[in-house]
Design a protein around this motif. Structure first.
Motif, PDB file in Angstrom:
ATOM      1  N   ALA A   1       0.816  -1.289  -0.102  1.00 48.72           N
ATOM      2  CA  ALA A   1      -0.051  -0.078   0.032  1.00 48.72           C
ATOM      3  C   ALA A   1       0.963   1.215  -0.047  1.00 48.72           C
ATOM      4  CB  ALA A   1      -0.805   0.010   1.220  1.00 48.72           C
ATOM      5  N   HIS A   2       1.952   1.003   0.779  1.00 46.85           N
ATOM      6  CA  HIS A   2       2.926   2.338   0.692  1.00 46.85           C
ATOM      7  C   HIS A   2       4.443   1.850   0.176  1.00 46.85           C
ATOM      8  CE1 HIS A   2      -0.305   4.510   2.830  1.00 46.85           C
ATOM      9  NE2 HIS A   2      -0.295   3.339   3.817  1.00 46.85           N
ATOM     10  N   PRO A   3       4.552   1.824  -1.133  1.00 52.35           N
ATOM     11  CA  PRO A   3       5.937   1.356  -1.566  1.00 52.35           C
ATOM     12  C   PRO A   3       7.250   2.098  -1.063  1.00 52.35           C
ATOM     13  CG  PRO A   3       4.216   1.489  -3.316  1.00 52.35           C
ATOM     14  CD  PRO A   3       3.562   2.130  -2.045  1.00 52.35           C
ATOM     15  N   ALA A   4       6.827   3.434  -0.720  1.00 50.28           N
ATOM     16  CA  ALA A   4       7.887   4.285  -0.253  1.00 50.28           C
ATOM     17  C   ALA A   4       8.473   3.711   1.153  1.00 50.28           C
ATOM     18  CB  ALA A   4       7.505   5.753  -0.011  1.00 50.28           C
ATOM     19  N   LEU A   5       7.613   2.996   1.822  1.00 52.05           N
ATOM     20  CA  LEU A   5       7.860   2.538   2.921  1.00 52.05           C
ATOM     21  C   LEU A   5       8.735   1.043   2.848  1.00 52.05           C
ATOM     22  CD1 LEU A   5       4.757   3.094   5.279  1.00 52.05           C
ATOM     23  CD2 LEU A   5       7.056   4.553   5.276  1.00 52.05           C
ATOM     24  N   ALA A   6       8.687   0.464   1.827  1.00 49.86           N
ATOM     25  CA  ALA A   6       9.163  -0.877   1.661  1.00 49.86           C
ATOM     26  C   ALA A   6      10.579  -1.047   2.125  1.00 49.86           C
ATOM     27  CB  ALA A   6       9.049  -1.305   0.366  1.00 49.86           C
TER      28      ALA A   6
ATOM     29  N   ASP B   1       0.222   6.674   9.741  1.00 46.74           N
ATOM     30  CA  ASP B   1      -0.886   5.907  10.393  1.00 46.74           C
ATOM     31  C   ASP B   1      -0.455   4.497  10.075  1.00 46.74           C
ATOM     32  OD1 ASP B   1      -2.096   8.381  11.215  1.00 46.74           O
ATOM     33  OD2 ASP B   1      -3.605   8.190   9.779  1.00 46.74           O
ATOM     34  N   ALA B   2      -0.241   3.914   8.834  1.00 45.47           N
ATOM     35  CA  ALA B   2       0.280   2.899   8.460  1.00 45.47           C
ATOM     36  C   ALA B   2       1.262   1.879   9.443  1.00 45.47           C
ATOM     37  CB  ALA B   2       0.535   2.587   7.069  1.00 45.47           C
ATOM     38  N   LEU B   3       2.418   2.996   9.515  1.00 44.16           N
ATOM     39  CA  LEU B   3       3.627   2.511  10.450  1.00 44.16           C
ATOM     40  C   LEU B   3       3.025   2.488  11.959  1.00 44.16           C
ATOM     41  CD1 LEU B   3       6.479   4.681   9.156  1.00 44.16           C
ATOM     42  CD2 LEU B   3       6.279   2.353   8.919  1.00 44.16           C
ATOM     43  N   ASN B   4       2.191   3.328  12.259  1.00 44.23           N
ATOM     44  CA  ASN B   4       1.784   3.108  13.813  1.00 44.23           C
ATOM     45  C   ASN B   4       0.684   2.010  13.967  1.00 44.23           C
ATOM     46  OD1 ASN B   4       2.604   5.547  14.960  1.00 44.23           O
ATOM     47  ND2 ASN B   4       1.052   6.674  14.128  1.00 44.23           N
TER      48      ASN B   4
ATOM     49  N   PRO C   1      12.923   8.261  11.640  1.00 43.24           N
ATOM     50  CA  PRO C   1      14.110   7.494  10.755  1.00 43.24           C
ATOM     51  C   PRO C   1      15.258   8.580  10.837  1.00 43.24           C
ATOM     52  CG  PRO C   1      12.542   7.818   9.096  1.00 43.24           C
ATOM     53  CD  PRO C   1      11.885   8.351  10.684  1.00 43.24           C
ATOM     54  N   GLY C   2      16.296   7.989  10.660  1.00 51.23           N
ATOM     55  CA  GLY C   2      17.760   8.885  10.906  1.00 51.23           C
ATOM     56  C   GLY C   2      17.849   9.724   9.609  1.00 51.23           C
ATOM     57  N   ALA C   3      18.707  10.216   9.436  1.00 49.74           N
ATOM     58  CA  ALA C   3      19.021  11.298   8.137  1.00 49.74           C
ATOM     59  C   ALA C   3      19.538  10.739   6.796  1.00 49.74           C
ATOM     60  CB  ALA C   3      19.872  12.512   8.495  1.00 49.74           C
ATOM     61  N   THR C   4      20.086   9.177   7.330  1.00 47.38           N
ATOM     62  CA  THR C   4      20.552   8.420   6.326  1.00 47.38           C
ATOM     63  C   THR C   4      19.402   7.602   5.783  1.00 47.38           C
ATOM     64  OG1 THR C   4      21.259   7.027   7.818  1.00 47.38           O
ATOM     65  CG2 THR C   4      22.762   8.555   7.155  1.00 47.38           C
ATOM     66  N   SER C   5      18.427   7.644   6.187  1.00 49.37           N
ATOM     67  CA  SER C   5      17.331   6.563   5.638  1.00 49.37           C
ATOM     68  C   SER C   5      16.581   7.096   4.657  1.00 49.37           C
ATOM     69  CB  SER C   5      16.298   6.051   6.676  1.00 49.37           C
ATOM     70  OG  SER C   5      16.628   6.191   8.042  1.00 49.37           O
TER      71      SER C   5
END
Length: 180
Positions: A69-74, A127-130, A176-180
């Motif tokens: 649902a959220h490819p950017a989080l993959a 919200d998906a992460l939560n 997330p950290g600055a490197t992710s």
């Protein structure tokens, strides 16, 4: 003078006998076709492992549904999902089973994951992460409760997996950290 039996039983011996008979009746059950009789023949550790594997598989489905649902989080979810897959494999093995050469056999495809997990993925990434963190936290708490009845080696494994789930919940809700 030799000891002789009393002519009638004492009240104490009657009470002890009645308590013993009642205890035996409770231990044997009321009938042979008791609905949980089949469960009693399956060892406790096996039942607990099967339940833990089912729970981990549902969690894998939630990870897959969230990534779909959220490819950017993959990329962010990939290492956590891999750990859950490893937990599923470890929980599926009994102490006498040899480890399998490929721990990736979770059977999860991700296509029908929202229906399989029972909860749709929230439309907003945060919200998906939560929601995923809540699922991790809930499963971690459930496994912590299960420790009380688990046999030794399984209890240690459940403790490790529960601790990892708590860390996953933290990582899912932290920035997330600055490197992710």
């Amino acid at each position: 003078m030799p000891w002789t039996l009393p002519s009638r039983p004492s009240r104490r011996s009657l009470l002890v006998g009645a308590a013993g008979a009642a205890g035996a009746a409770l231990l044997t059950g009321c009938s042979d076709d008791h609905p949980t009789r089949a469960d009693v023949t399956i060892p406790l550790e096996r039942r607990m492992r099967e339940a833990a594997v089912r729970d981990s598989t549902r969690l894998l489905d939630r990870y897959d549904a969230t990534a779909a649902a959220h490819p950017a989080l993959a990329a962010r979810l990939a290492p956590l999902r891999a750990a859950v897959a490893a937990h599923t494999t470890a929980l599926a093995l009994t102490p006498s089973d040899p480890p399998s050469p490929s721990p990736s056999g979770s059977g999860s495809t991700g296509a029908a994951a929202p229906a399989a997990s029972g909860a749709p993925v929230p439309p907003k990434p945060a919200d998906a992460l939560n929601a995923l963190a809540d699922a991790e936290r809930s499963l971690s708490e459930s496994r912590t409760i299960d420790l009380a009845g688990a046999p030794g080696e399984l209890a240690r494994l459940l403790a490790s997996v529960a601790a990892c789930g708590a860390v996953h919940a933290y990582l899912l809700t932290s920035t997330p950290g600055a490197t992710s």
